[in-house]
Design a protein around this motif. Structure first.
Motif, short mmCIF file in Angstrom:
data_model
loop_
_atom_site.label_atom_id
_atom_site.label_comp_id
_atom_site.label_asym_id
_atom_site.label_seq_id
_atom_site.Cartn_x
_atom_site.Cartn_y
_atom_site.Cartn_z
N ILE A 3 19.53 0.71 -70.64
CA ILE A 3 19.90 1.10 -69.28
C ILE A 3 21.20 0.40 -68.92
CG2 ILE A 3 19.19 1.13 -66.86
CD1 ILE A 3 16.29 0.89 -67.86
N LEU A 4 22.24 1.18 -68.68
CA LEU A 4 23.56 0.64 -68.33
C LEU A 4 23.73 0.63 -66.83
CD1 LEU A 4 26.40 -0.30 -69.33
CD2 LEU A 4 27.07 2.11 -69.26
N ILE A 5 24.16 -0.51 -66.28
CA ILE A 5 24.30 -0.64 -64.83
C ILE A 5 25.76 -0.85 -64.45
CG2 ILE A 5 23.72 -2.01 -62.79
CD1 ILE A 5 21.03 -2.58 -63.96
N PHE A 6 26.27 0.05 -63.59
CA PHE A 6 27.59 -0.10 -62.96
C PHE A 6 27.35 -0.80 -61.61
CE2 PHE A 6 28.57 3.06 -66.03
CZ PHE A 6 29.95 3.12 -66.17
N GLU A 7 27.89 -1.98 -61.45
CA GLU A 7 27.70 -2.71 -60.19
C GLU A 7 28.76 -3.81 -60.11
OE1 GLU A 7 27.12 -3.67 -56.88
OE2 GLU A 7 25.35 -2.43 -57.35
N ASP A 8 29.46 -3.90 -58.97
CA ASP A 8 30.49 -4.92 -58.83
C ASP A 8 30.03 -6.12 -58.01
OD1 ASP A 8 30.39 -3.67 -56.41
OD2 ASP A 8 32.56 -3.32 -56.22
N GLU A 9 28.77 -6.12 -57.57
CA GLU A 9 28.22 -7.27 -56.87
C GLU A 9 27.12 -7.88 -57.74
OE1 GLU A 9 27.07 -6.50 -52.87
OE2 GLU A 9 28.90 -5.36 -52.40
N PHE A 78 22.36 7.22 -59.01
CA PHE A 78 23.47 6.68 -58.22
C PHE A 78 22.94 5.77 -57.11
CE2 PHE A 78 25.43 10.46 -60.07
CZ PHE A 78 26.67 9.97 -60.45
N THR A 79 23.71 4.70 -56.84
CA THR A 79 23.40 3.85 -55.70
C THR A 79 24.65 3.76 -54.84
OG1 THR A 79 24.10 1.78 -56.80
CG2 THR A 79 21.82 2.49 -57.12
N ALA A 80 24.47 3.60 -53.53
CA ALA A 80 25.63 3.59 -52.63
C ALA A 80 25.24 2.98 -51.29
CB ALA A 80 26.16 5.00 -52.41
N THR A 81 26.23 2.58 -50.53
CA THR A 81 26.00 2.03 -49.20
C THR A 81 25.86 3.12 -48.14
OG1 THR A 81 28.39 1.80 -48.88
CG2 THR A 81 27.19 -0.13 -49.71
N SER A 82 26.24 4.37 -48.52
CA SER A 82 26.11 5.50 -47.60
C SER A 82 25.97 6.77 -48.42
CB SER A 82 27.33 5.61 -46.69
OG SER A 82 28.46 6.06 -47.42
N PHE A 90 26.41 15.49 -57.69
CA PHE A 90 25.78 16.66 -58.31
C PHE A 90 26.61 17.24 -59.46
CE2 PHE A 90 23.50 16.73 -54.20
CZ PHE A 90 22.20 16.82 -54.68
N ASP A 91 27.86 16.78 -59.61
CA ASP A 91 28.66 17.23 -60.74
C ASP A 91 28.19 16.60 -62.05
OD1 ASP A 91 30.25 18.76 -59.09
OD2 ASP A 91 31.75 17.19 -58.81
N PHE A 92 27.30 15.61 -61.95
CA PHE A 92 26.79 14.90 -63.12
C PHE A 92 25.29 15.14 -63.24
CE2 PHE A 92 30.60 12.90 -61.60
CZ PHE A 92 31.31 12.58 -62.75
N THR A 93 24.67 14.52 -64.27
CA THR A 93 23.23 14.67 -64.44
C THR A 93 22.54 13.71 -63.48
OG1 THR A 93 23.69 15.05 -66.79
CG2 THR A 93 21.39 14.85 -66.17
N SER A 94 22.70 13.99 -62.20
CA SER A 94 22.22 13.09 -61.15
C SER A 94 20.75 13.34 -60.85
CB SER A 94 23.06 13.27 -59.87
OG SER A 94 22.50 12.55 -58.80
N LEU A 95 19.93 12.30 -61.03
CA LEU A 95 18.50 12.41 -60.73
C LEU A 95 18.19 11.97 -59.31
CD1 LEU A 95 16.86 11.06 -63.99
CD2 LEU A 95 17.12 13.41 -63.27
N SER A 96 18.88 10.92 -58.87
CA SER A 96 18.62 10.37 -57.54
C SER A 96 19.90 9.77 -56.98
CB SER A 96 17.53 9.29 -57.59
OG SER A 96 16.32 9.81 -58.07
N TYR A 97 19.98 9.73 -55.67
CA TYR A 97 21.09 9.09 -54.97
C TYR A 97 20.45 8.14 -53.97
CZ TYR A 97 25.63 8.70 -52.57
OH TYR A 97 26.81 8.25 -52.03
N LEU A 98 20.44 6.84 -54.33
CA LEU A 98 19.71 5.84 -53.56
C LEU A 98 20.66 5.05 -52.66
CD1 LEU A 98 17.42 4.49 -56.43
CD2 LEU A 98 17.02 6.44 -54.91
#
Length: 251
Positions: A3-9, A78-82, A90-98
């Protein structure tokens, strides 16, 4: 499972890793990837990721610019602040947007969906392997018979540069540059050829392995298939077939 995680915090990364390891101690959590630049570099070199969890806003831009380098069939959470970037996901294989802060239940549900998608993909691969074995038993096409001015002529597979679908017709393009129309769809043709020797690399082209000289990564994350012939067309490998093409060429 990687599982690869993109996160800058770093705090958010450790929180995600801890939650994932509590779900399943066998998860191999990789990261953090804090920038688009590092994401591009990592995904250019590693193609064995099972799932990606990506924070949308990284320290040098949006993660989407890096994810174009990821195999198209890798599930992405995907994770996001908003929710302002949800449509682009949705342009990607997006399962969830948290949306942060992420509850354990939301992450667990997203991971459940990822496992279901991976299982379905594995079943599909097994079915494809079964189809190939069946065709190997039945035999593959060794030549084409096409119409000519004087009647019909035989086209050996060894003389084919590539096969292309254009303007709702299918053509055999030969090494000498000439082309011959055939009365079959590209999908039907692909099913009749030995998959060790020929592959459909996108919606338009089937190419022979022996004429492929390599793959070239373009600046936009797309990959160009290069043929050994002098006047070959620009063949962009479909995102959904990148991994398959690499495995095919590496056999």
């Amino acid at each position: 499972m990687k599982i690869l995680i993109f996160e800058d915090e770093i705090y958010n990364f450790h929180l995600l890793r801890h939650t994932l390891e509590e779900m399943n101690p066998e998860y191999d959590v990789i990261g953090p990837i804090p920038s688009v630049e590092q994401g591009r570099e990592y995904l250019s070199l590693h193609h064995d990721i099972s799932i990606i969890i990506a924070d949308v806003e990284l320290n040098d831009g949006l993660c989407f610019d890096a994810l174009t380098y990821a195999p198209a069939d890798v599930p992405i959470i995907f994770t996001a602040t908003s929710g302002s970037h949800a449509l682009r996901a949705f342009d990607f294989t997006s399962l969830s947007y948290l949306v942060k802060p992420i509850g354990d239940g939301c992450l667990a549900e997203a991971m459940r969906k990822a496992h279901l998608l991976i299982a379905a993909r594995e079943r599909s691969l097994k079915e494809e392997e079964g189809r190939i074995k069946k065709m190997q038993h039945n035999g593959y096409r060794e030549r084409f018979v096409v119409k000519s001015f004087n009647g019909e002529r035989t086209i050996s597979l060894s003389t084919i540069q590539y096969i292309v679908s254009e303007h709702k017709s299918t053509y055999l393009v030969l090494l000498d540059g000439t082309s011959c129309p055939i009365d079959m769809s590209l999908e039907v043709v692909a099913g009749q050829l030995d998959p060790m020797k020929f592959m459909r690399v996108n919606r338009k082209y089937i190419v022979p392995a022996e004429l492929v000289s390599g793959m070239e990564r373009l600046v936009n994350g797309k990959e160009l298939l290069k043929l050994k012939t002098k006047q070959s067309p620009e063949i962009i490998i479909s995102r959904t077939r990148k991994v398959q093409v690499r495995k095919w060429l590496d056999r």
